[in-house]
Write a protein that holds these residues in place. Structure first.
Motif, PDB file in Angstrom:
ATOM      1  N   ARG A 169       0.934  -1.222  -0.058  1.00 54.14           N
ATOM      2  CA  ARG A 169      -0.125   0.035  -0.098  1.00 54.14           C
ATOM      3  C   ARG A 169       0.826   1.249   0.018  1.00 54.14           C
ATOM      4  NH1 ARG A 169      -4.602  -0.704   4.351  1.00 54.14           N
ATOM      5  NH2 ARG A 169      -5.736   1.116   3.051  1.00 54.14           N
ATOM      6  N   ARG A 170       2.068   1.258   0.583  1.00 46.83           N
ATOM      7  CA  ARG A 170       2.865   2.147   0.571  1.00 46.83           C
ATOM      8  C   ARG A 170       4.376   1.777   0.438  1.00 46.83           C
ATOM      9  NH1 ARG A 170       2.152   5.389   6.338  1.00 46.83           N
ATOM     10  NH2 ARG A 170       3.543   6.789   5.288  1.00 46.83           N
ATOM     11  N   SER A 171       5.141   2.754  -0.103  1.00 49.93           N
ATOM     12  CA  SER A 171       6.394   2.320  -0.535  1.00 49.93           C
ATOM     13  C   SER A 171       7.292   2.109   0.776  1.00 49.93           C
ATOM     14  CB  SER A 171       6.976   3.275  -1.375  1.00 49.93           C
ATOM     15  OG  SER A 171       6.344   3.837  -2.490  1.00 49.93           O
ATOM     16  N   ALA A 172       8.121   0.931   0.553  1.00 49.71           N
ATOM     17  CA  ALA A 172       8.988   0.432   1.511  1.00 49.71           C
ATOM     18  C   ALA A 172       9.959  -0.379   0.993  1.00 49.71           C
ATOM     19  CB  ALA A 172       8.092  -0.221   2.636  1.00 49.71           C
ATOM     20  N   GLY A 173      11.127  -0.710   1.710  1.00 48.15           N
ATOM     21  CA  GLY A 173      12.136  -1.654   1.359  1.00 48.15           C
ATOM     22  C   GLY A 173      12.722  -2.262   2.444  1.00 48.15           C
ATOM     23  N   SER A 174      13.378  -3.456   2.335  1.00 47.70           N
ATOM     24  CA  SER A 174      14.188  -4.089   3.203  1.00 47.70           C
ATOM     25  C   SER A 174      15.302  -4.880   2.619  1.00 47.70           C
ATOM     26  CB  SER A 174      13.149  -5.192   3.805  1.00 47.70           C
ATOM     27  OG  SER A 174      13.776  -6.104   4.781  1.00 47.70           O
ATOM     28  N   PHE A 175      16.529  -4.878   3.672  1.00 46.19           N
ATOM     29  CA  PHE A 175      17.506  -5.812   3.460  1.00 46.19           C
ATOM     30  C   PHE A 175      17.237  -7.104   3.917  1.00 46.19           C
ATOM     31  CE2 PHE A 175      19.684  -1.860   4.063  1.00 46.19           C
ATOM     32  CZ  PHE A 175      20.811  -1.802   3.142  1.00 46.19           C
ATOM     33  N   TYR A 176      17.609  -8.200   3.216  1.00 43.52           N
ATOM     34  CA  TYR A 176      17.562  -9.668   3.657  1.00 43.52           C
ATOM     35  C   TYR A 176      18.847 -10.383   3.617  1.00 43.52           C
ATOM     36  CZ  TYR A 176      16.960  -9.977  -1.619  1.00 43.52           C
ATOM     37  OH  TYR A 176      17.169  -9.973  -2.580  1.00 43.52           O
ATOM     38  N   THR A 177      18.773 -11.483   4.314  1.00 38.76           N
ATOM     39  CA  THR A 177      20.194 -12.275   4.565  1.00 38.76           C
ATOM     40  C   THR A 177      19.669 -13.587   4.613  1.00 38.76           C
ATOM     41  OG1 THR A 177      22.215 -12.659   5.479  1.00 38.76           O
ATOM     42  CG2 THR A 177      20.168 -12.082   6.831  1.00 38.76           C
ATOM     43  N   GLY A 178      20.370 -14.563   4.068  1.00 33.42           N
ATOM     44  CA  GLY A 178      20.135 -15.870   4.331  1.00 33.42           C
ATOM     45  C   GLY A 178      21.145 -16.894   3.626  1.00 33.42           C
ATOM     46  N   PHE A 179      20.811 -18.064   3.275  1.00 35.82           N
ATOM     47  CA  PHE A 179      21.660 -18.852   2.518  1.00 35.82           C
ATOM     48  C   PHE A 179      21.350 -19.605   1.242  1.00 35.82           C
ATOM     49  CE2 PHE A 179      18.977 -21.579   4.975  1.00 35.82           C
ATOM     50  CZ  PHE A 179      18.748 -22.821   4.033  1.00 35.82           C
ATOM     51  N   SER A 180      22.015 -20.103   0.489  1.00 37.67           N
ATOM     52  CA  SER A 180      21.841 -20.722  -0.827  1.00 37.67           C
ATOM     53  C   SER A 180      22.618 -22.206  -0.954  1.00 37.67           C
ATOM     54  CB  SER A 180      22.122 -19.752  -1.964  1.00 37.67           C
ATOM     55  OG  SER A 180      21.942 -20.287  -3.339  1.00 37.67           O
TER      56      SER A 180
END
Length: 352
Positions: free
Chosen positions: A207-218
């Protein structure tokens, strides 16, 4: 016999009538299930807690669609590209013509699965194909993706030679077999305001602009097989002597950390532009054009861009994706991957 037949028909009608009444009385409504006893009530309460814990977005930024299911038809155009940099500064660049596939995907809440069929094979009739199988789970906190890709169609050599002086060619190259499969899991740091599913899975609405960092594994496996022995003699002479029988083969398992950032821009009432970029860095164990298993640095990069339109039950999306893997050995640098453009048209619904 006639009496037995009438009696049997009558019994069948009674059974069907009873079954119909039973099905009519049963409901998938959660309150209805909870009223059936202590254990069903425990299951419903657990489900409601899990739904809040895993999907408790800030409703000022993200909301649900109001539907548990969506079905979508996808049309995907994608091409493969491969680049070799050899010890004598010779470069080999090859990329394929676009391959068109049509897929059908079904999503239930955070779970999505589907399959792509290469219609280029049906139109052109070769006994080879590019195939992809994808599976995804995407909730507020984290996402999990599993995938399988296979290409034995072939490609075309576009450039061959030293640096910018390499010859511009148009030589078909069909002696390849490349397979990659893997699984990614990653956690969103700003998970209450940003929804990757809104931009790429269509199961939420930003609904409103937003962002996020993310981390994990592959974790992923690469199997690459190139056989250059069928090329003209003048081209074979430029290949490294270490390429036994003019072949380049890779068979490795990769264990890596995935770091990335995603952002959804709501530039209009019904429209969202989503972008996501994630380098994947780790270790590679296996065979890189050698009979000796080695451990080396693993480099991979994934990038995604999407535009989404939502209108009640209906939605439309256009997505671009790029995956690139880099393999460095003592004598060769390889970079290869694919670029795809996908159009999605879908419908949301509830079964219960």
């Amino acid at each position: 016999m006639k009496h037995r037949h009438k009696i049997l028909s009558f019994v069948c009608l009674l059974l069907l009538s009873a079954l119909a009444n039973h099905c009519h009385a049963f409901s998938f409504d959660l309150d209805s299930i909870a009223s059936m006893g202590k254990f069903p009530r425990f299951v419903v309460n657990t489900y409601r807690w899990g739904d809040k814990f895993f999907n408790g977005y800030d409703t000022a930024y993200v909301r649900g669609t109001g539907y548990k299911f969506n079905a979508k038809i996808t049309t995907d155009n994608w091409l493969d590209g491969y680049h070799f940099q050899l010890p004598n500064k010779t470069n080999i660049l090859m990329y394929s013509d676009p391959s068109t596939s049509v897929g059908l995907y079904v999503t239930y809440l955070a779970l999505s699965a589907g399959y792509d069929v290469n219609i280029s094979k049906l139109l052109n009739g070769p006994d080879k194909s590019r195939r992809r199988l994808r599976f995804g789970f995407n909730c507020m906190l984290f996402a999990v993706e599993a995938y399988f890709t296979r290409n034995d169609v072939g490609t075309t050599i576009r450039r061959f030679g030293i640096g910018g002086e390499g010859k511009h060619l148009n030589v078909p190259f069909n002696a390849l077999l490349n397979e990659t499969w893997g699984i990614d899991a990653y956690y969103f740091l700003t998970h209450k305001r940003y929804s990757e599913a809104a931009a790429f899975s269509f199961s939420r609405i930003q609904r409103r602009s937003a962002g996020s960092f993310y981390t994990g594994f592959s974790i992923y496996h690469q199997s690459l097989k190139f056989n250059f022995s069928g090329l003209p003699r003048e081209l074979l002479e430029e290949l490294p002597p270490s390429w036994h029988n003019y072949r380049y083969n890779v068979d490795t398992y990769n264990y890596a950390v995935r770091l990335g950032y995603g952002y959804n821009w709501c530039f209009s009432r019904r429209w969202t532009l989503g972008v996501s970029m994630s380098p994947i860095i780790g270790i590679r164990k296996g065979y890189v054009n050698s009979n000796i298993s080695e451990v080396s640095l693993s480099l991979f990069n994934r990038a995604k861009l999407s535009v989404v339109w939502n209108c009640g039950r209906w939605f439309f999306g256009s997505t671009g994706k790029m995956d690139i893997a880099i393999i460095n050995s003592k004598k060769t640098t390889y970079a290869g991957g694919f670029l795809s453009f996908e159009a999605v048209f879908g419908y949301r619904f509830n079964l219960w």
